[in-house]
Design an enzyme around this catalytic site. Sequence first.
Site, PDB file in Angstrom:
ATOM      1  N   HIS A   1     -14.777 121.502  59.283  1.00  0.00           N
ATOM      2  CA  HIS A   1     -15.173 121.324  60.679  1.00  0.00           C
ATOM      3  C   HIS A   1     -16.564 120.685  60.722  1.00  0.00           C
ATOM      4  CE1 HIS A   1     -15.225 122.005  64.977  1.00  0.00           C
ATOM      5  NE2 HIS A   1     -16.479 122.400  64.835  1.00  0.00           N
TER       6      HIS A   1
ATOM      7  N   GLU B   1     -19.330 115.486  54.069  1.00  0.00           N
ATOM      8  CA  GLU B   1     -17.968 116.048  53.998  1.00  0.00           C
ATOM      9  C   GLU B   1     -17.274 115.605  52.715  1.00  0.00           C
ATOM     10  OE1 GLU B   1     -15.993 114.747  57.650  1.00  0.00           O
ATOM     11  OE2 GLU B   1     -16.321 116.731  58.500  1.00  0.00           O
TER      12      GLU B   1
ATOM     13  N   ARG C   1      -4.416 119.624  65.318  1.00  0.00           N
ATOM     14  CA  ARG C   1      -3.468 120.471  66.044  1.00  0.00           C
ATOM     15  C   ARG C   1      -3.847 121.922  65.796  1.00  0.00           C
ATOM     16  NH1 ARG C   1       0.065 119.311  69.672  1.00  0.00           N
ATOM     17  NH2 ARG C   1       1.426 120.980  68.956  1.00  0.00           N
TER      18      ARG C   1
ATOM     19  N   ARG D   1       4.844 124.784  69.948  1.00  0.00           N
ATOM     20  CA  ARG D   1       4.000 124.816  68.750  1.00  0.00           C
ATOM     21  C   ARG D   1       4.732 125.461  67.563  1.00  0.00           C
ATOM     22  NH1 ARG D   1      -1.112 123.579  69.077  1.00  0.00           N
ATOM     23  NH2 ARG D   1      -1.445 123.953  71.266  1.00  0.00           N
TER      24      ARG D   1
ATOM     25  N   LEU E   1      -2.809 125.499  64.986  1.00  0.00           N
ATOM     26  CA  LEU E   1      -1.636 126.051  64.305  1.00  0.00           C
ATOM     27  C   LEU E   1      -1.260 127.399  64.909  1.00  0.00           C
ATOM     28  CD1 LEU E   1      -2.814 124.969  60.780  1.00  0.00           C
ATOM     29  CD2 LEU E   1      -0.702 124.171  61.880  1.00  0.00           C
TER      30      LEU E   1
HETATM   31  C1  GAR Z   1     -13.706 114.992  59.968  1.00  0.00           C
HETATM   32  O1  GAR Z   1     -15.020 114.707  60.372  1.00  0.00           O
HETATM   33  C2  GAR Z   1     -13.410 116.465  60.127  1.00  0.00           C
HETATM   34  O2  GAR Z   1     -14.520 117.278  59.929  1.00  0.00           O
HETATM   35  C3  GAR Z   1     -12.961 116.532  61.552  1.00  0.00           C
HETATM   36  O3  GAR Z   1     -12.176 115.381  61.735  1.00  0.00           O
HETATM   37  C4  GAR Z   1     -12.697 114.336  60.918  1.00  0.00           C
HETATM   38  C5  GAR Z   1     -11.557 113.673  60.189  1.00  0.00           C
HETATM   39  O4  GAR Z   1     -11.967 112.518  59.526  1.00  0.00           O
HETATM   40  N1  GAR Z   1     -12.219 117.725  61.822  1.00  0.00           N
HETATM   41  C6  GAR Z   1     -12.257 118.395  62.981  1.00  0.00           C
HETATM   42  O5  GAR Z   1     -12.904 118.033  63.927  1.00  0.00           O
HETATM   43  C7  GAR Z   1     -11.429 119.658  63.003  1.00  0.00           C
HETATM   44  N2  GAR Z   1     -11.782 120.461  64.117  1.00  0.00           N
HETATM   45  P1  GAR Z   1     -11.049 111.846  58.438  1.00  0.00           P
HETATM   46  O6  GAR Z   1      -9.655 111.679  59.044  1.00  0.00           O
HETATM   47  O7  GAR Z   1     -11.688 110.516  58.170  1.00  0.00           O
HETATM   48  O8  GAR Z   1     -11.016 112.730  57.226  1.00  0.00           O
END
Ligand code: GAR
Length: 201
Positions: free
Chosen positions: A111, A175, A93, A67, A95
């Site tokens: 998240h 989001e 990933r 990592r 970090l």
């Molecule tokens: C999003 O829903 C984000 O919240 C999640 O991955 C998705 C990415 O979508 N993140 C996680 O789960 C982090 N733990 P995108 O590639 O279409 O932006």
Amino acid sequence: MKTFKVAVLISGNGSNLQALIDNFKEEESIVDINCVISNKKDAFGLERAARAAIDNHFVDHTKFKNRETFDQELIQILDGYSPDLIVLAGFMRILSEVFVEKYLGKLINIHPSLLPKYPGLETHKKVIENKETRHGVTIHYVDKTLDGGPICAQSEIEVTTKDIDDLQEQIHKIEHKIYPEVVQQIAEGNIVFKDGKVIKK
Ligand code: GAR
């Protein structure tokens, strides 16, 4: 004038990246997304970055022995862009401590749950299984705790479906609204990370 430099780390589709690109494309906006990095070669987000003429890099984590060495490569690329903020947008990933400490206060994540509820993966599935009535998204600064750093903002919805894809789509919608808003607030200095806490002005 574009004075606030932002790097975005992705692993997949990059719909949040697209929302950021669209939101900050005007010349008058102070946010300059100047670098996108993916750890997955086929991430569609790389294509989105290319279409927007943003420098984009693929760094294959499987080629590194651990990592830390992968993160060192990320650091080397990122430092070439002097980011004011590093935005994790579906970067799947964990970090290393070295990375997190180096960019503490300059590193945020989105998240798909109302943290502290449902850290980790498959949040939509768990929300439906547990018959939750509320679900949402959290944007937080990244610290050593997994999905646990100080919260910048949350946005929530009522759960009205039992379909995971439906719920995911609804979550994506909020989001795409809240992430650019938070980045703008940080760029303007209205959300600040100080002594391990979020201060809103
Ligand atoms: C999003 O829903 C984000 O919240 C999640 O991955 C998705 C990415 O979508 N993140 C996680 O789960 C982090 N733990 P995108 O590639 O279409 O932006």
